[in-house]
Design a protein around this motif. Sequence first.
Motif, PDB file in Angstrom:
ATOM      1  N   GLN A 169     -10.200   9.290  -4.150  1.00 37.82           N
ATOM      2  CA  GLN A 169     -10.082   9.593  -2.725  1.00 37.82           C
ATOM      3  C   GLN A 169     -10.813   8.533  -1.894  1.00 37.82           C
ATOM      4  N   GLU A 170     -11.977   8.127  -2.381  1.00 40.60           N
ATOM      5  CA  GLU A 170     -12.742   7.090  -1.680  1.00 40.60           C
ATOM      6  C   GLU A 170     -11.987   5.768  -1.674  1.00 40.60           C
ATOM      7  N   VAL A 172     -10.149  -1.421  -4.092  1.00 43.67           N
ATOM      8  CA  VAL A 172      -9.427  -0.161  -4.225  1.00 43.67           C
ATOM      9  C   VAL A 172      -9.104   0.112  -5.693  1.00 43.67           C
ATOM     10  N   TYR A 193       0.836  -1.197   0.000  1.00 48.58           N
ATOM     11  CA  TYR A 193       0.000   0.000   0.000  1.00 48.58           C
ATOM     12  C   TYR A 193       0.871   1.246   0.000  1.00 48.58           C
ATOM     13  N   HIS A 222      -8.845   5.336  -1.389  1.00 48.27           N
ATOM     14  CA  HIS A 222      -7.891   5.370  -0.280  1.00 48.27           C
ATOM     15  C   HIS A 222      -8.587   5.291   1.072  1.00 48.27           C
ATOM     16  N   GLU A 223      -9.794   5.798   1.140  1.00 51.17           N
ATOM     17  CA  GLU A 223     -10.543   5.737   2.400  1.00 51.17           C
ATOM     18  C   GLU A 223     -10.985   4.312   2.733  1.00 51.17           C
ATOM     19  N   ILE A 224     -11.311   3.517   1.702  1.00 50.48           N
ATOM     20  CA  ILE A 224     -11.797   2.156   1.947  1.00 50.48           C
ATOM     21  C   ILE A 224     -10.668   1.139   2.025  1.00 50.48           C
ATOM     22  N   SER A 239     -12.918  12.048  -6.909  1.00 47.66           N
ATOM     23  CA  SER A 239     -13.653  11.706  -5.695  1.00 47.66           C
ATOM     24  C   SER A 239     -13.624  10.199  -5.453  1.00 47.66           C
ATOM     25  N   LYS A 280     -12.105   1.329  -7.714  1.00 48.91           N
ATOM     26  CA  LYS A 280     -12.418   2.742  -7.465  1.00 48.91           C
ATOM     27  C   LYS A 280     -11.449   3.672  -8.200  1.00 48.91           C
ATOM     28  N   ARG A 325      -1.466   7.831  -0.373  1.00 53.97           N
ATOM     29  CA  ARG A 325      -1.830   8.755  -1.453  1.00 53.97           C
ATOM     30  C   ARG A 325      -0.615   9.503  -1.973  1.00 53.97           C
ATOM     31  N   ASP A 353      -4.357  17.133  -3.386  1.00 62.04           N
ATOM     32  CA  ASP A 353      -5.424  17.994  -3.903  1.00 62.04           C
ATOM     33  C   ASP A 353      -4.832  19.094  -4.777  1.00 62.04           C
TER      34      ASP A 353
END
Length: 136
Positions: free
Chosen positions: A88-89, A123, A55, A91-93, A85, A126, A58, A62
Amino acid sequence: MEILTVIGVLLTLAGLFVPTLISNHSSRQVEFRKQSAPILSKLLTEIKAIEGGSYPFRLISDADFFQLLPHASGRRRKKLEAAYSAYQEAHEIAVTKHWHDEHPSDETIFFPASFIITNPREVLEKMQSFKNELNR
């Protein structure tokens, strides 16, 4: 005879404006590709790392993204924003574990910054729309 004159005038006008429109679109595309190349490179680095099981966190900020937006047309800008978007999601999940948790060792070798991803398929799915938009 009047119809032929009207057609002739319309063709002449089209001949004057169509090349300019094509040229403007082409130069906008060239500039967009030039600006998106570093972002695409970072994204491909992330994708390659995730495919390999690690992993990378990021790499695209931005600020990187906001520098690209002025070079996109209105419709494309909306698609880019939606794709970013989703990135970004992604990386959030992302569910990560420390490498040492998965591969315990009694040795003195320890990799403090090594993380593996446990849900790479989700991932990567997305991230795909962002990759597609940058490649257009």
